[in-house]
Design a protein around this motif. Sequence first.
Motif, mmCIF file in Angstrom:
data_model
loop_
_atom_site.group_PDB
_atom_site.id
_atom_site.type_symbol
_atom_site.label_atom_id
_atom_site.label_comp_id
_atom_site.label_asym_id
_atom_site.label_seq_id
_atom_site.Cartn_x
_atom_site.Cartn_y
_atom_site.Cartn_z
ATOM 1 N N UNK A 128 0.834 -1.203 0.000
ATOM 2 C CA UNK A 128 0.000 0.000 0.000
ATOM 3 C C UNK A 128 0.867 1.249 0.000
ATOM 4 N N UNK A 129 1.907 1.237 0.825
ATOM 5 C CA UNK A 129 2.820 2.389 0.891
ATOM 6 C C UNK A 129 3.497 2.630 -0.451
ATOM 7 N N UNK A 130 3.957 1.586 -1.106
ATOM 8 C CA UNK A 130 4.639 1.755 -2.392
ATOM 9 C C UNK A 130 3.695 2.302 -3.466
ATOM 10 N N UNK A 131 2.453 1.848 -3.451
ATOM 11 C CA UNK A 131 1.472 2.372 -4.416
ATOM 12 C C UNK A 131 1.194 3.844 -4.123
ATOM 13 N N UNK A 132 1.070 4.195 -2.858
ATOM 14 C CA UNK A 132 0.851 5.606 -2.494
ATOM 15 C C UNK A 132 2.052 6.474 -2.904
ATOM 16 N N UNK A 133 3.259 5.959 -2.697
ATOM 17 C CA UNK A 133 4.457 6.703 -3.118
ATOM 18 C C UNK A 133 4.468 6.896 -4.636
ATOM 19 N N UNK A 134 4.032 5.878 -5.360
ATOM 20 C CA UNK A 134 3.938 5.982 -6.813
ATOM 21 C C UNK A 134 2.928 7.056 -7.203
ATOM 22 N N UNK A 135 1.776 7.076 -6.542
ATOM 23 C CA UNK A 135 0.775 8.108 -6.818
ATOM 24 C C UNK A 135 1.331 9.497 -6.504
ATOM 25 N N UNK A 136 2.033 9.625 -5.396
ATOM 26 C CA UNK A 136 2.634 10.921 -5.037
ATOM 27 C C UNK A 136 3.669 11.346 -6.071
ATOM 28 N N UNK A 137 4.489 10.410 -6.482
ATOM 29 C CA UNK A 137 5.524 10.711 -7.465
ATOM 30 C C UNK A 137 4.917 11.180 -8.789
ATOM 31 N N UNK A 138 3.836 10.550 -9.188
ATOM 32 C CA UNK A 138 3.192 10.898 -10.458
ATOM 33 C C UNK A 138 2.198 12.047 -10.311
ATOM 34 N N UNK A 139 1.859 12.397 -9.088
ATOM 35 C CA UNK A 139 0.975 13.526 -8.851
ATOM 36 C C UNK A 139 -0.470 13.272 -9.232
#
Length: 153
Positions: free
Chosen positions: A33-44
């Motif tokens: 879940x954390x990695x997916x959230x980080x991906x969403x944050x990175x992509x904005x």
Amino acid sequence: MEFRQLRYFIAVAETGSISAASRQVNVAQPALTRQVRLLEEDLGTRLLERHARGVSLTVAGQALYDEAVQLLDTRTRIRTRLASLGQGLIGKVSLGVTVTHLWVPEVASLLRRYRDRYPQVAFEVFPLLSGPQLERLREGSLDAGILYLDGGE
């Protein structure tokens, strides 16, 4: 954005579930879940719609999924190709051959068997006397050679 995050995201997209994806990729659910959230944050942008029955892709999530699948497939092909190059299974080999009437059938048979086993290896054959062939091997302009040495060289 990391390949690992893309792998996790693809697993979530394909299973429609964070918990199922975590089992599939063998990663704890909170870490995934954390990695997916980080991906969403990175992509904005949000990639997943979370709901009671699991998750579904947003429009951006679908676009990323399509690209990520292609990207990871390309990564796999690159790794496979480079591994094959490192093992001598792809490429071009310059081969010097001292041609005599005795060797021609054997050399032709050898090259044919190699080509059958490793079709992505191309041979460029140079018929050369032993002396010039040995010199080209030493200077590196031939990769390999089949030559006759009388013991004097």
